[in-house]
Every structure is written in structure tokens, then in C-alpha cells.
Design an enzyme around this catalytic site. Structure first.
Site, short mmCIF file in Angstrom:
data_model
loop_
_atom_site.label_atom_id
_atom_site.label_comp_id
_atom_site.label_asym_id
_atom_site.label_seq_id
_atom_site.Cartn_x
_atom_site.Cartn_y
_atom_site.Cartn_z
N GLN A 125 -3.78 -5.95 6.01
CA GLN A 125 -3.34 -5.79 4.62
C GLN A 125 -1.82 -5.85 4.55
O GLN A 125 -1.16 -5.06 5.22
CB GLN A 125 -3.85 -4.45 4.09
CG GLN A 125 -3.45 -4.13 2.67
CD GLN A 125 -3.90 -2.73 2.31
OE1 GLN A 125 -5.07 -2.39 2.41
NE2 GLN A 125 -2.96 -1.90 1.90
N GLY A 126 -1.28 -6.76 3.77
CA GLY A 126 0.16 -6.90 3.63
C GLY A 126 0.61 -6.49 2.24
O GLY A 126 0.87 -7.35 1.39
N SER A 128 2.64 -3.03 1.76
CA SER A 128 3.88 -2.24 1.84
C SER A 128 5.05 -3.08 2.32
O SER A 128 4.89 -4.03 3.09
CB SER A 128 3.70 -1.08 2.81
OG SER A 128 2.59 -0.31 2.47
N GLU A 243 -10.10 1.67 0.20
CA GLU A 243 -9.50 2.50 1.25
C GLU A 243 -9.58 3.98 0.89
O GLU A 243 -9.70 4.84 1.74
CB GLU A 243 -8.04 2.10 1.42
CG GLU A 243 -7.31 2.85 2.49
CD GLU A 243 -6.05 2.12 2.94
OE1 GLU A 243 -5.73 2.15 4.11
OE2 GLU A 243 -5.39 1.50 2.07
N SER A 371 0.15 8.37 -0.06
CA SER A 371 0.32 9.70 0.53
C SER A 371 -0.43 10.77 -0.28
O SER A 371 -0.80 10.55 -1.45
CB SER A 371 1.81 10.05 0.58
OG SER A 371 2.29 10.26 -0.73
N GLU A 373 0.77 13.38 -1.63
CA GLU A 373 1.51 13.74 -2.84
C GLU A 373 1.18 12.74 -3.97
O GLU A 373 0.98 13.14 -5.12
CB GLU A 373 3.02 13.73 -2.58
CG GLU A 373 3.54 14.84 -1.70
CD GLU A 373 3.24 14.62 -0.21
OE1 GLU A 373 2.89 13.48 0.17
OE2 GLU A 373 3.33 15.59 0.56
C1 LIG Z 1 -1.73 4.92 9.40
C2 LIG Z 1 -1.11 4.05 8.34
C3 LIG Z 1 -1.64 2.80 8.11
C4 LIG Z 1 -1.05 1.98 7.13
N1 LIG Z 1 -1.55 0.72 6.99
C5 LIG Z 1 -1.01 -0.09 6.07
C6 LIG Z 1 -1.49 -1.42 5.94
O1 LIG Z 1 -2.39 -1.85 6.67
N2 LIG Z 1 -0.92 -2.22 5.02
C7 LIG Z 1 0.08 -1.78 4.21
O2 LIG Z 1 0.51 -2.55 3.36
N3 LIG Z 1 0.61 -0.53 4.32
C8 LIG Z 1 0.07 0.32 5.23
N4 LIG Z 1 0.58 1.58 5.40
C9 LIG Z 1 1.73 1.98 4.60
C10 LIG Z 1 1.40 3.04 3.54
O3 LIG Z 1 0.70 2.48 2.47
C11 LIG Z 1 2.74 3.65 3.09
O4 LIG Z 1 3.31 4.29 4.23
C12 LIG Z 1 2.53 4.68 1.99
O5 LIG Z 1 2.16 4.04 0.79
C13 LIG Z 1 3.82 5.51 1.75
O6 LIG Z 1 4.91 4.66 1.56
P1 LIG Z 1 6.27 4.85 2.40
O7 LIG Z 1 5.91 4.92 3.83
O8 LIG Z 1 7.21 3.78 1.96
O9 LIG Z 1 6.81 6.28 1.99
P2 LIG Z 1 7.60 6.63 0.66
O10 LIG Z 1 6.95 5.98 -0.51
O11 LIG Z 1 9.05 6.35 0.88
O12 LIG Z 1 7.36 8.19 0.57
C14 LIG Z 1 8.14 9.13 1.31
C15 LIG Z 1 7.69 10.53 0.91
O13 LIG Z 1 7.97 10.75 -0.49
C16 LIG Z 1 6.78 11.19 -1.15
N5 LIG Z 1 6.72 10.61 -2.49
C17 LIG Z 1 6.97 9.32 -2.84
N6 LIG Z 1 6.80 9.15 -4.17
C18 LIG Z 1 6.43 10.36 -4.66
C19 LIG Z 1 6.10 10.83 -5.97
N7 LIG Z 1 6.12 10.02 -7.02
N8 LIG Z 1 5.76 12.14 -6.12
C20 LIG Z 1 5.72 12.99 -5.03
N9 LIG Z 1 6.03 12.59 -3.78
C21 LIG Z 1 6.37 11.31 -3.60
C22 LIG Z 1 5.64 10.67 -0.30
O14 LIG Z 1 4.48 11.45 -0.50
C23 LIG Z 1 6.20 10.80 1.10
O15 LIG Z 1 6.01 12.11 1.56
C24 LIG Z 1 0.05 2.42 6.36
C25 LIG Z 1 0.58 3.70 6.60
C26 LIG Z 1 0.02 4.51 7.58
C27 LIG Z 1 0.61 5.86 7.82
#
Ligand SMILES: Cc1cc2nc3c(=O)[nH]c(=O)nc-3n(C[C@H](O)[C@H](O)[C@H](O)COP(=O)(O)OP(=O)(O)OC[C@H]3O[C@@H](n4cnc5c(N)ncnc54)[C@H](O)[C@@H]3O)c2cc1C
Length: 399
Positions: A125-126, A128, A243, A371, A373
Site C-alpha cells: 500500500q502506497g 503515506s 485495515e 494512529s 489518537e
Molecule cells: C506497522 C506499520 C505499518 C504501516 N504500513 C503502511 C503501509 O503499508 N502503507 C502506508 O501507506 N502507510 C503505512 N504505515 C504508515 C501509517 O499509516 C502512518 O504511520 C500513520 O498514518 C501515522 O502517520 P505518521 O507516521 O506520519 O505520524 P503523524 O501523522 O506525524 O503523527 C504523529 C503523532 O501525532 C498524533 N496526531 C496526528 N494528528 C493528530 C490529531 N489530529 N489529533 C491527535 N493526535 C494526532 C498521532 O497520533 C501520532 O501520535 C504503517 C505504519 C506502521 C506503524
């Protein structure tokens, strides 16, 4: 025996017998590197597909599909009980890709892609990007239509199993006009196409489950678009909801099937009579039952066309918190032995008995697919109708 459960018990026996004859043995000891991991995963998926147990959640018209929710649960519980490898490699293909194709794919797209998934084609899945995770609609990977193709440029991050995948569910920006969500389009990308570079990401516990994907003037045929141009956000919600809901029925049932690991720990430490330990185990078992029931209800509602916005988030949040509680109890009961960092078993699953690694890994589910949150925000705002989060709020903004 109760007449209602008789067919299920007979299925349970059938699956158990089949697993006794077919489940891979000693794979945990072997899966310490990628080559063995890939062999085990591919071989096990092919065997499950042949046995008719690889895709019980698919519609009945596809081989191996059409199982009721109760039947699916029995299959997943028995897979966990037999300690079979979790299908990490084909997880995205059989759930995310397939369920999105079932919902949005044309007849031609389904006829082309679905049989290939059953033959072992791997999808990732692409979605993020470096600055688009929770705020997914902010993504910037750009696709420009030129005749019969889209030309794609940009970067994707955290693509689970991306380094081993053949195809990618790709969310791109085709317009910057209007609302951020309205400018998104959903493409099916061939990762072998010219201009695609995939780089694995090394993780803190030693595994490499993800990759980053770089796209440099990559051509994707317009025929490989899911939904219309500009409809990508709606299509992506199907993938994310699979998912946050569908996959979690398997994971919750597997978790219930893995409770023997905690029971074994209690026995091994001679604490069968320890009231505090039994209370903690009882609490965990209740939480797991609740997680399974919530996942089941979600699916029943979905099948009945009664799914509400936010229901899938409820399933995801319940599962991620219960998994944390499960692995936390494993670490606590395992004592000093559970503190050692044992080598990672590639594709080992979520509750493997390598407690410290399991505990660290349990945090992945509090982030993946949105996440905790963010799930809480969705549940509060969209399911419970509570006031929306103020727009443009940032940490320290009030100071
Ligand atoms: C095991 C794993 C597998 C994954 N697989 C894929 C994949 O196959 N394909 C893909 O595209 N992505 C994948 N991801 C990425 C995943 O979707 C993102 O990590 C996730 O959406 C969070 O985005 P971020 O890492 O940019 O964190 P951020 O969005 O930067 O968040 C950082 C922190 O801020 C908090 N936060 C952000 N916005 C808010 C809000 N509005 N209110 C309260 N808190 C907030 C979050 O909860 C988190 O604690 C994967 C991630 C993990 C851990």
C-alpha cells in the site's frame, strides 16, 4: 452437542486434521532471514490456497471464499492454535487489495487481478508520505494524465512488505484545486515499471517490514485507475476500512487462539493458584472476547449494509489496546527471561512468545492504518457527534 454449533465443530475438526498434515513445522527456528521468510510465506500461502483456507473472507464466487463469519473465526483460531505463520507477505494482497478491488474494480480489473492474488502476487500500500500520515489528504505524490497513461512523480513511505511486492495500491494527487481530498486519484501500480525505486527501512527490533518507494516519471496506464479521477479519497476509505475492520477479525480470532501462550507461562512459573495472576489473565481473556465480538459485529453490520462511519475505527482501537495488554502481560509473567531480546522471527505474527519483541511490535498497531489518537478523533466526532477538533490547532499555538 448443540445442533447450532455441530457444523462448526465439524469444521474445526476438519481444519485441525488438515493442519496436522499440512502446517509447516519448525518454521520459527528457520525464519531468521529474508530468504527463509519468503520461502515459508510463499509455500504456506500456496498450501492454504490449495486447501481452501487462504481467503475464507472473500465472496463465495471466488475459490476458498464464501465462509460465514463463524466459520472464518474457527479457521483463524485453529491457525493460531497450530502456531502457523501469519501471512504477513500476502496480507495486503488478500485483504487491502482484494477488498478494494471487490468494491471498486471493474469486472475486467477483478478478472485480471483477483486470480493473480490467489496465485501469490504480492501487493503493498502506497498511501503515506514523509509529510502525510495522519493527515493523509495532504499527500503530494503527483500524477499527470498524458493520453492513455498517468505520469507519476513523488515518494511513498512505510509501505509494508514493499520491498517484496509486485504491485502497489497507490494514492496520488491529480489536482490541487478545491478541497485536498477532491484532488486525489487511486492507481494500481506495477512496481517493476520503469522509474520505480524501492528501499527497505531497517527497524529498531531488527526486522525490515517496510519500504520507501520513489517514483520518477513512472507511467501507469489509465486502465489501472480504480474509480474515477478525483475519487481516490473514497476508494482509499475502502482500503483503510478493510485495515481497520476486516483484517482485524482475523487478528482478533488469532489472538484468542493464542491465549494458550499465557496459560503456558502461568503453568511454567507454577502460578496456577496465584489469585492476582489469574485475575489479570481473566481480565485479558475478557478484553479479547470483547475485541472479537466487536470485530464480528462490525462485519455483520457491514454485510447487512449497516456499517456506520467510525465503526471500523472502534474495531481497530479495541484490537490495538488489547494487543498491548496481551503482550504486556506476557512480559510481566515471563519475568527476567522475557526481558531478553531474542532474535526476531520474520513473519512470526503478533503474539509469538518472544515477549519483548512482541511488546515492542504491539506499538505498531497503535500507529498502522491510522494512529489510536486519530481513531479516537473519528469515533468522537463522526460516531458520537462530539464537537470537532479546532482546525489549524498546533502544539503551543495558545502561548
Ligand atoms: C506497522 C506499520 C505499518 C504501516 N504500513 C503502511 C503501509 O503499508 N502503507 C502506508 O501507506 N502507510 C503505512 N504505515 C504508515 C501509517 O499509516 C502512518 O504511520 C500513520 O498514518 C501515522 O502517520 P505518521 O507516521 O506520519 O505520524 P503523524 O501523522 O506525524 O503523527 C504523529 C503523532 O501525532 C498524533 N496526531 C496526528 N494528528 C493528530 C490529531 N489530529 N489529533 C491527535 N493526535 C494526532 C498521532 O497520533 C501520532 O501520535 C504503517 C505504519 C506502521 C506503524
Amino acid at each position: 452437542m448443540d445442533k447450532g454449533t455441530e457444523p462448526l465443530e465439524s469444521l474445526r475438526r476438519e481444519v485441525r486434521d488438515w493442519l496436522e498434515a499440512n502446517a509447516p513445522k519448525d518454521w520459527r527456528a528457520a525464519c531468521t532471514g529474508h530468504a527463509a521468510f519468503l520461502d515459508t510465506q510463499r509455500g504456506w500461502f500456496a498450501k492454504l490456497a490449495e486447501g481452501g483456507y487462504a481467503v475464507p473472507h472473500w465472496p463465495a464466487e471466488w475459490p476458498g471464499g464464501g465462509r460465514t463469519l463463524a466459520e472464518q473465526k474457527v479457521i483463524y483460531e485453529e491457525l493460531a492454535r497450530a502456531d502457523t505463520p501469519r501471512l504477513l507477505l500476502s496480507f495486503m494482497s488478500t485483504y487491502h487489495a482484494a477488498s478494494t478491488l471487490f468494491e471498486w474494480g471493474s469486472a475486467a480489473q477483478q478478472a485480471h487481478y483477483i486470480p493473480r492474488i490467489l496465485q501469490g502476487e504480492i501487493w503493498c500500500q502506497g498511501f503515506s508520505e514523509p509529510n502525510a500520515g495522519s493527515d493523509l489528504a495532504a499527500l503530494r505524490c503527483r500524477a499527470e494524465r498524458r493520453g492513455d497513461v498517468y505520469v507519476v512523480n513523488g515518494q511513498k513511505l512505510w509501505s509494508t512488505m514493499g520491498q517484496f511486492a509486485d504491485k502497489c495500491l497507490l494514492l496520488v494527487r491529480t489536482s490541487s484545486e478545491g478541497a485536498k481530498q477532491a484532488g486525489l486519484t487511486y492507481l494500481l501500480l506495477d512496481l517493476k515499471a520503469k522509474g520505480v525505486t524501492v528501499r527497505p527501512i531497517h527497524q529498531i527490533h531488527g526486522d525490515e517490514e517496510f519500504a520507501e518507494v520513489f517514483l520518477d516519471d513512472v507511467e501507469v496506464p489509465v486502465a489501472d485507475r480504480l474509480g474515477e479521477e478525483g475519487q481516490g479519497w473514497a476508494v482509499a476509505q475502502s482500503t483503510l476500512s478493510s485495515e481497520r475492520g476486516l483484517t482485524l477479525m482475523e487478528l482478533s480470532a488469532r489472538m484468542r487462539g493464542s491465549q494458550w501462550r499465557i496459560a503456558d507461562l502461568i503453568r511454567a512459573s507454577g502460578r496456577e493458584e496465584d489469585a492476582g495472576v489469574l485475575r489479570d489473565f481473566g481480565r485479558l481473556a475478557t478484553k479479547i472476547d470483547a475485541a472479537v465480538a466487536i470485530a464480528d459485529q462490525f462485519l455483520a453490520n457491514r454485510i447487512a449494509g449497516e456499517e456506520r462511519v467510525g465503526d471500523a475505527s472502534l474495531v481497530k482501537l479495541t484490537y490495538s489496546r488489547t494487543l498491548r495488554a496481551f503482550t504486556d502481560l506476557g512480559v510481566r509473567l515471563g519475568g527476567i527471561g522475557a526481558q531478553y531480546h531474542e532474535p526476531i522471527v520474520f513473519g512470526g505474527g503478533m503474539e509469538t512468545g518472544n515477549w519483548m519483541a512482541d511488546f515492542m511490535n504491539s506499538y505498531a498497531w497503535t500507529i498502522a492504518g491510522g494512529s489510536d489518537e486519530v481513531q479516537r478523533n473519528i469515533i468522537a466526532e463522526r460516531l458520537l457527534g462530539m464537537p470537532r477538533e479546532p482546525k489549524g490547532w498546533t502544539v503551543g499555538a495558545a502561548a
